[in-house]
Design a protein around this motif. Sequence first.
Motif, PDB file in Angstrom:
ATOM      1  N   TRP A  61     -42.079  15.312  63.210  1.00  0.00           N
ATOM      2  CA  TRP A  61     -42.178  14.140  62.318  1.00  0.00           C
ATOM      3  C   TRP A  61     -40.856  13.687  61.800  1.00  0.00           C
ATOM      4  CZ3 TRP A  61     -45.356  10.105  61.116  1.00  0.00           C
ATOM      5  CH2 TRP A  61     -44.905   9.401  60.183  1.00  0.00           C
ATOM      6  N   ARG A  62     -40.630  12.588  61.843  1.00  0.00           N
ATOM      7  CA  ARG A  62     -39.535  12.095  61.338  1.00  0.00           C
ATOM      8  C   ARG A  62     -39.899  10.583  60.748  1.00  0.00           C
ATOM      9  NH1 ARG A  62     -36.312  12.007  66.122  1.00  0.00           N
ATOM     10  NH2 ARG A  62     -35.760   9.973  65.110  1.00  0.00           N
ATOM     11  N   TYR A 115     -56.374   5.715  71.369  1.00  0.00           N
ATOM     12  CA  TYR A 115     -56.040   6.425  70.050  1.00  0.00           C
ATOM     13  C   TYR A 115     -57.340   6.655  69.421  1.00  0.00           C
ATOM     14  CZ  TYR A 115     -51.582   3.781  70.964  1.00  0.00           C
ATOM     15  OH  TYR A 115     -50.373   3.415  71.840  1.00  0.00           O
ATOM     16  N   LEU A 116     -57.170   8.099  69.068  1.00  0.00           N
ATOM     17  CA  LEU A 116     -58.510   8.712  68.526  1.00  0.00           C
ATOM     18  C   LEU A 116     -58.355   8.846  67.229  1.00  0.00           C
ATOM     19  CD1 LEU A 116     -59.192  11.460  71.270  1.00  0.00           C
ATOM     20  CD2 LEU A 116     -60.077   9.417  71.250  1.00  0.00           C
ATOM     21  N   ARG A 117     -57.223   9.311  66.558  1.00  0.00           N
ATOM     22  CA  ARG A 117     -57.063   9.514  65.141  1.00  0.00           C
ATOM     23  C   ARG A 117     -55.682   9.134  64.647  1.00  0.00           C
ATOM     24  NH1 ARG A 117     -59.749  13.722  67.097  1.00  0.00           N
ATOM     25  NH2 ARG A 117     -61.970  14.128  66.375  1.00  0.00           N
ATOM     26  N   PRO A 118     -55.514   8.924  63.426  1.00  0.00           N
ATOM     27  CA  PRO A 118     -54.181   8.541  62.930  1.00  0.00           C
ATOM     28  C   PRO A 118     -53.258   9.839  63.338  1.00  0.00           C
ATOM     29  CG  PRO A 118     -55.845   8.166  61.458  1.00  0.00           C
ATOM     30  CD  PRO A 118     -56.482   8.984  62.226  1.00  0.00           C
ATOM     31  N   GLY A 119     -52.101   9.485  63.578  1.00  0.00           N
ATOM     32  CA  GLY A 119     -50.975  10.138  64.022  1.00  0.00           C
ATOM     33  C   GLY A 119     -50.173  11.075  62.774  1.00  0.00           C
ATOM     34  N   ARG A 120     -50.983  12.149  62.323  1.00  0.00           N
ATOM     35  CA  ARG A 120     -50.345  12.612  61.213  1.00  0.00           C
ATOM     36  C   ARG A 120     -50.071  14.146  61.563  1.00  0.00           C
ATOM     37  NH1 ARG A 120     -54.845  10.033  58.304  1.00  0.00           N
ATOM     38  NH2 ARG A 120     -53.861   8.170  57.135  1.00  0.00           N
ATOM     39  N   GLY A 121     -48.949  14.848  61.093  1.00  0.00           N
ATOM     40  CA  GLY A 121     -48.645  15.926  61.289  1.00  0.00           C
ATOM     41  C   GLY A 121     -47.168  16.067  61.140  1.00  0.00           C
ATOM     42  N   GLU A 122     -46.883  17.722  61.233  1.00  0.00           N
ATOM     43  CA  GLU A 122     -45.348  17.790  61.071  1.00  0.00           C
ATOM     44  C   GLU A 122     -44.734  17.926  62.638  1.00  0.00           C
ATOM     45  OE1 GLU A 122     -43.287  17.961  58.499  1.00  0.00           O
ATOM     46  OE2 GLU A 122     -45.221  17.188  57.395  1.00  0.00           O
ATOM     47  N   ASN A 150     -51.471  17.467  67.221  1.00  0.00           N
ATOM     48  CA  ASN A 150     -50.492  17.911  66.219  1.00  0.00           C
ATOM     49  C   ASN A 150     -50.398  19.485  66.123  1.00  0.00           C
ATOM     50  OD1 ASN A 150     -52.520  18.668  64.626  1.00  0.00           O
ATOM     51  ND2 ASN A 150     -52.394  17.056  63.133  1.00  0.00           N
ATOM     52  N   GLN A 151     -49.648  19.889  65.365  1.00  0.00           N
ATOM     53  CA  GLN A 151     -49.454  21.413  65.045  1.00  0.00           C
ATOM     54  C   GLN A 151     -50.890  22.073  64.938  1.00  0.00           C
ATOM     55  OE1 GLN A 151     -48.250  19.387  62.939  1.00  0.00           O
ATOM     56  NE2 GLN A 151     -49.191  20.087  60.986  1.00  0.00           N
ATOM     57  N   ASP A 152     -51.735  21.587  63.962  1.00  0.00           N
ATOM     58  CA  ASP A 152     -52.978  22.165  63.872  1.00  0.00           C
ATOM     59  C   ASP A 152     -54.020  21.997  65.012  1.00  0.00           C
ATOM     60  OD1 ASP A 152     -52.120  22.828  61.417  1.00  0.00           O
ATOM     61  OD2 ASP A 152     -52.609  20.769  60.459  1.00  0.00           O
TER      62      ASP A 152
END
Length: 154
Positions: free
Chosen positions: A45-46, A107-114, A138-140
């Motif tokens: 993420w940036r 697109y299934l979910r918002p792109g959140r993560g590190e 994402n990482q999770d």
Amino acid sequence: MIKMDIQRLLTKVSEFMNDQVPFQRMLGFEITEFTPERGEVRFRWRDELMGNVPQRILHGGVTSTALDTAGGLVAIAGMLARLDNPTEEYLMERLSRCGTIDLRVDYLRPGRGEEFIASATIIRSGNKVAVARMELHNQDGTHIAFGTGTYLVG
């Protein structure tokens, strides 16, 4: 002319894409797996990759580019595996003709993560066209998006 085995080919192409493709470098993509069975691209993420500022969500164009890159990797790896000890010149000529024919992204979910991981597996790999299925997590392990890509490989 020096001939290359498949592992050297994959390593050379991976290094080229990691280091020499300006757009992928700008996005921070790193190829972490590149085989005829699976392609994988990771990036961190940036804030520059944000598409929805109030919600701090990854830009949809970054998502689709990551999926397209992973799909292209597995398609190219399949093409390379069919080559019989090509010269570097022939390899570069073949790679210059590769490209995306069609790309569908859901697109299934918002792109959140590190960290984000785009992976791809091959559905069909032919002499001219390859089809791949791609996923972004994402990482999770949260499944953010998936796609199908059709690639010109011959």
